[in-house]
Design a protein around this motif. Structure first.
Motif, mmCIF file in Angstrom:
data_model
loop_
_atom_site.group_PDB
_atom_site.id
_atom_site.type_symbol
_atom_site.label_atom_id
_atom_site.label_comp_id
_atom_site.label_asym_id
_atom_site.label_seq_id
_atom_site.Cartn_x
_atom_site.Cartn_y
_atom_site.Cartn_z
ATOM 1 N N VAL A 19 0.851 -1.197 0.612
ATOM 2 C CA VAL A 19 0.235 0.033 0.174
ATOM 3 C C VAL A 19 0.596 1.292 0.483
ATOM 4 O O VAL A 19 0.661 2.360 1.622
ATOM 5 N N GLU A 20 1.449 1.533 -1.154
ATOM 6 C CA GLU A 20 2.459 2.534 -1.463
ATOM 7 C C GLU A 20 2.486 4.034 -1.637
ATOM 8 O O GLU A 20 2.594 4.885 -1.476
ATOM 9 N N MET A 21 1.243 3.644 -2.328
ATOM 10 C CA MET A 21 0.315 4.929 -2.721
ATOM 11 C C MET A 21 -0.655 5.446 -2.494
ATOM 12 O O MET A 21 -2.232 5.376 -2.865
ATOM 13 N N ILE A 22 -0.859 5.925 -1.357
ATOM 14 C CA ILE A 22 -1.868 6.278 0.040
ATOM 15 C C ILE A 22 -2.489 7.696 0.090
ATOM 16 O O ILE A 22 -1.139 8.509 0.475
ATOM 17 N N ASP A 23 -3.193 8.422 0.071
ATOM 18 C CA ASP A 23 -3.321 9.551 0.872
ATOM 19 C C ASP A 23 -4.344 9.737 1.840
ATOM 20 O O ASP A 23 -4.722 8.302 2.644
ATOM 21 N N ALA A 24 -4.746 10.692 2.782
ATOM 22 C CA ALA A 24 -4.647 10.440 3.723
ATOM 23 C C ALA A 24 -5.804 10.287 4.817
ATOM 24 O O ALA A 24 -7.005 9.189 5.422
ATOM 25 N N GLY A 25 -7.345 10.587 3.250
ATOM 26 C CA GLY A 25 -8.627 9.848 3.599
ATOM 27 C C GLY A 25 -8.890 8.798 3.217
ATOM 28 O O GLY A 25 -9.369 8.224 3.640
ATOM 29 N N GLN A 26 -7.863 8.072 2.260
ATOM 30 C CA GLN A 26 -7.972 7.096 2.028
ATOM 31 C C GLN A 26 -7.559 5.984 3.722
ATOM 32 O O GLN A 26 -8.373 5.184 3.984
ATOM 33 N N ALA A 27 -6.222 6.479 4.099
ATOM 34 C CA ALA A 27 -6.372 6.141 5.166
ATOM 35 C C ALA A 27 -6.818 6.427 6.823
ATOM 36 O O ALA A 27 -7.556 5.247 6.757
ATOM 37 N N ARG A 28 -7.689 7.351 6.690
ATOM 38 C CA ARG A 28 -8.540 7.464 7.602
ATOM 39 C C ARG A 28 -9.698 6.552 7.043
ATOM 40 O O ARG A 28 -10.273 5.397 8.598
ATOM 41 N N ALA A 29 -9.741 6.227 6.005
ATOM 42 C CA ALA A 29 -11.253 4.657 5.609
ATOM 43 C C ALA A 29 -10.850 3.733 5.858
ATOM 44 O O ALA A 29 -11.433 2.846 6.464
ATOM 45 N N LEU A 30 -9.806 3.146 5.855
ATOM 46 C CA LEU A 30 -8.951 1.986 5.950
ATOM 47 C C LEU A 30 -8.903 1.634 7.349
ATOM 48 O O LEU A 30 -9.528 1.153 7.998
ATOM 49 N N ALA A 31 -8.282 2.462 7.690
ATOM 50 C CA ALA A 31 -8.587 2.583 9.246
ATOM 51 C C ALA A 31 -10.248 1.942 10.390
ATOM 52 O O ALA A 31 -9.627 1.361 11.049
ATOM 53 N N SER A 32 -11.101 3.194 9.424
ATOM 54 C CA SER A 32 -12.366 2.887 10.297
ATOM 55 C C SER A 32 -12.739 1.481 9.823
ATOM 56 O O SER A 32 -13.817 0.705 10.974
ATOM 57 N N TRP A 33 -12.520 0.241 8.727
ATOM 58 C CA TRP A 33 -13.102 -1.014 8.499
ATOM 59 C C TRP A 33 -11.854 -2.181 9.474
ATOM 60 O O TRP A 33 -11.809 -3.181 8.984
ATOM 61 N N GLY A 34 -10.618 -1.331 10.794
ATOM 62 C CA GLY A 34 -9.706 -1.483 10.800
ATOM 63 C C GLY A 34 -8.567 -3.216 10.123
ATOM 64 O O GLY A 34 -7.948 -3.535 10.756
ATOM 65 N N ALA A 56 6.940 10.220 -6.366
ATOM 66 C CA ALA A 56 7.915 9.559 -6.155
ATOM 67 C C ALA A 56 7.154 9.780 -3.928
ATOM 68 O O ALA A 56 7.770 8.987 -3.933
ATOM 69 N N ALA A 57 7.709 11.849 -4.679
ATOM 70 C CA ALA A 57 7.891 12.262 -2.662
ATOM 71 C C ALA A 57 6.847 11.729 -1.783
ATOM 72 O O ALA A 57 6.963 11.786 -0.800
ATOM 73 N N LYS A 58 5.416 11.131 -2.064
ATOM 74 C CA LYS A 58 4.406 10.773 -1.859
ATOM 75 C C LYS A 58 4.309 9.262 -1.315
ATOM 76 O O LYS A 58 3.227 8.727 -0.382
ATOM 77 N N LEU A 59 5.286 8.596 -1.789
ATOM 78 C CA LEU A 59 5.091 7.274 -1.950
ATOM 79 C C LEU A 59 5.551 6.590 -0.575
ATOM 80 O O LEU A 59 6.048 7.705 0.621
ATOM 81 N N ASN A 60 4.393 5.783 0.624
ATOM 82 C CA ASN A 60 5.579 4.910 1.285
ATOM 83 C C ASN A 60 5.032 6.284 2.713
ATOM 84 O O ASN A 60 6.550 6.918 3.730
ATOM 85 N N PRO A 61 3.958 7.401 2.609
ATOM 86 C CA PRO A 61 3.380 7.864 4.196
ATOM 87 C C PRO A 61 3.352 7.518 4.584
ATOM 88 O O PRO A 61 2.171 8.011 5.843
ATOM 89 N N PHE A 62 4.089 6.670 6.096
ATOM 90 C CA PHE A 62 3.985 6.192 7.441
ATOM 91 C C PHE A 62 2.955 7.163 8.465
ATOM 92 O O PHE A 62 3.174 6.619 9.267
ATOM 93 N N SER A 63 4.141 8.528 8.451
ATOM 94 C CA SER A 63 3.433 8.997 9.177
ATOM 95 C C SER A 63 2.063 9.388 9.030
ATOM 96 O O SER A 63 1.444 9.636 9.929
ATOM 97 N N ALA A 64 1.914 9.975 8.036
ATOM 98 C CA ALA A 64 0.237 9.668 7.530
ATOM 99 C C ALA A 64 -0.607 8.791 7.809
ATOM 100 O O ALA A 64 -1.823 9.475 8.495
ATOM 101 N N MET A 65 -0.072 7.800 7.353
ATOM 102 C CA MET A 65 -0.682 6.757 7.960
ATOM 103 C C MET A 65 -0.951 6.214 9.303
ATOM 104 O O MET A 65 -2.298 5.423 9.485
ATOM 105 N N ALA A 66 -0.241 6.451 9.864
ATOM 106 C CA ALA A 66 -0.339 5.889 11.049
ATOM 107 C C ALA A 66 -0.990 7.707 12.161
ATOM 108 O O ALA A 66 -2.457 6.795 13.007
ATOM 109 N N ALA A 67 -0.624 8.358 11.382
ATOM 110 C CA ALA A 67 -2.112 9.940 12.590
ATOM 111 C C ALA A 67 -3.178 9.421 11.838
ATOM 112 O O ALA A 67 -3.864 9.547 12.752
ATOM 113 N N GLU A 68 -3.724 8.936 10.621
ATOM 114 C CA GLU A 68 -4.626 8.664 10.467
ATOM 115 C C GLU A 68 -5.321 7.045 10.974
ATOM 116 O O GLU A 68 -6.777 6.701 10.849
#
Length: 536
Positions: free
Chosen positions: A350-365, A394-406
């Motif tokens: 899951v390398e190319m993901i934005d904050a909104g997608q991360a938030r939605a996926l987190a809501s589904w556990g 390329a600079a947006k790939l693997n945004p670990f901090s944003a994924m964890a924040a969501e």
């Protein structure tokens, strides 16, 4: 009835949230029973077997949340192509390695690092192979150079998507020759490779690995043999996943934890098969390949949810991530949000993901099984990601901090053999991301490679993966230099060795600092790797 056996570790530096300045730890029958200082430890456990740590660092053992054991073992016992820098060097390596009557499996070539970009043609490979079936996988394992002798063992490959008469095979053609390669490997080769991989994992302080198997990757027999091998003593745990769409019954029969892992929604960036919204910067004629659409993804998620199993997918490109998110939305309409969240379904890469997608996926556990080594290998202004996508994407790939924040749970892995099993290097890569602001704290990166790995496999007891009383004794002993604690000031990376910080320190992971060396790995109180002999 046998007497309880206690081992007392003294004179070390113990990584424990319950006692940040601990120097001692007691383990009884595979369970941590006490953590603290040497003096009380000796008084409380006078009859224990004592291990003198002599200043060594003791920490929870690592979990590698995404591996391919046999492929990595064949890499360890065979030919390493990672250092190859030209077609001529590749052909020379093949000539030196071929053995009559035995398929040659080699891995790791990466033409983006070559001094010349030309790949060898099939006729050249045939000349070097001298009639031997040869399978040479690219570093991302989504394409391969092969010999004609191997092609001859793969029925229908000429008509499959991704076929090339002279160049690397991708997509379905690659799957077919990989299956032919697996069939050509002898049982003895496979067992040797699996044992070599598990021994290497243990030597790296890894106590558990998540094997991402499937019909297009390794096969049912391979997974069955691996799980049987790991059920014996002295080896890391293997948690098996079976990546087959609609494969609930097969996964159960194989003893897999879920119908997950490398169930391909798309391919890989290096082979230009990851599915993108916009074309590749260095190949404007393609946007990759989408193997599953949202309705098929939703059907799989719903079936696994109702069966009480984890579902999961391999997903890398932004178009593939969007398809997966839509698949979860559709599945929620069928099974409900609570049922989805209870299963903790998984996404791999899951390398190319934005904050909104991360938030939605987190809501589904959802759990994100991610590989920091990818950024270390291919990130940065001059890396393969930039070549394939251009600098902005390329600079947006693997945004670990944003994924964890969501709220996404991140579990670190290697995807070995794509990147090596090297957990401290992965913790460093997760902390010192090539894109400023995308990394995690050292503590969060370490947790993602230890405790979170157990949680990703469905272990939610609150203690496994930590060194606290009541936790399983999964730990490793390390030769490490100065331990440090990062300050909470996010504006600048500063380090402290002051125990008054109240946070257990970790090894210094800054670039250039030596990484710890594993002296001992222990699973459930049993030693599975030992290069440490100090006892009192």
């Amino acid at each position: 009835m046998t007497n309880a056996r206690t081992t007392l570790l003294l004179g070390g530096r113990i990584y424990s949230p319950s006692a940040p300045d601990a120097t001692a730890m007691a383990v009884t029958d595979g369970t941590v029973v006490w953590v603290g200082q040497d003096g009380p430890a000796k008084a409380l456990h006078p009859d224990a077997e004592v291990v003198d740590l002599d200043g060594a660092f003791v920490a929870p053992a690592f979990v590698d949340a995404h591996v391919h054991a046999t492929a990595t073992g064949l890499h360890l016992t065979g030919v390493n192509l990672a250092g190859i820098r030209s077609a001529a060097e590749l052909l020379s390596a093949v000539r030196a390695a071929v053995r009559p009557g035995q398929v040659l499996v080699a891995h790791g070539w990466d033409e983006s690092r070559w001094t010349e970009g030309r790949l060898p043609g099939r006729a050249e490979i045939d000349a070097a192979a001298n009639g031997t079936p040869v399978y040479l996988s690219r570093v991302d394992v989504h394409s391969a150079l092969v010999s004609s002798a191997l092609v001859a063992l793969a029925p229908g490959v000429h008509d499959a998507a991704g076929w090339s008469a002279d160049g690397p095979l991708t997509r379905d053609a690659h799957h077919r020759v990989r299956a032919a390669m697996r069939e050509a490997i002898t049982p003895a080769q496979r067992r040797e490779a699996q044992r070599a991989f598990l021994a290497e994992a243990a030597a790296r302080g890894v106590v558990s690995v998540h094997e991402c198997a499937g019909p297009d990757i390794s096969g049912a027999e391979d997974l069955t043999d691996l799980l049987a091998l790991a059920a014996g003593p002295g080896l890391p745990e293997v948690v098996g996943y079976w990546g087959e769409h609609g494969g609930v019954d097969r996964a159960r029969a194989l003893g897999a934890r879920g119908v997950a892992g490398d169930l391909f929604v798309d391919g890989a960036l290096g082979s230009r098969t990851a599915a993108l919204h916009e074309p590749y910067a260095d190949a404007p004629g393609t946007s990759g390949t989408l193997y599953l659409d949202a309705p098929a993804i939703a059907d799989h998620i719903a079936a696994c949810t109702e069966a009480g199993l984890q579902a999961g997918f391999h997903v890398i490109g932004d178009a593939a991530v969007a398809e997966v998110v839509e698949g979860f939305r559709l599945a929620e309409k069928t099974v409900g949000q609570r049922a989805l969240a209870a299963r903790h379904h998984r996404l791999e890469h899951v390398e190319m993901i934005d904050a909104g997608q991360a938030r939605a996926l987190a809501s589904w556990g959802v759990v994100a099984s991610v590989q920091p080594g990818f950024d270390a290998e291919w990130g940065g202004a001059h890396g393969m990601y930039t070549d394939r996508l251009g600098g902005e994407r390329a600079a947006k790939l693997n945004p670990f901090s944003a994924m964890a924040a969501e709220g996404l749970l991140l579990a670190f892995g290697s995807d070995a053999p794509v990147t090596p099993v090297d957990p401290w290097a992965a913790v460093r890569a997760g902390t010192y991301h090539r894109t400023p602001g995308s990394g995690l704290s050292a503590r969060a990166s370490f947790t993602a490679h230890t405790r979170a790995g157990h949680r990703a496999a469905g272990v939610n007891d609150g203690v496994t993966g930590s060194l606290v009383p009541g936790a399983p004794a999964h730990y490793a002993v390390w030769e490490a230099t100065d331990l440090v604690v990062a300050t909470p000031d996010s504006r600048v990376q500063r380090w402290s060795t002051d125990p008054r910080a109240g946070v257990p320190p970790l090894p210094n992971l800054e670039e250039g600092a030596p990484l710890p060396r594993c002296l001992r790995t222990v699973r459930d109180g049993q030693v599975i790797h030992d290069a440490f002999t100090r006892t009192a």
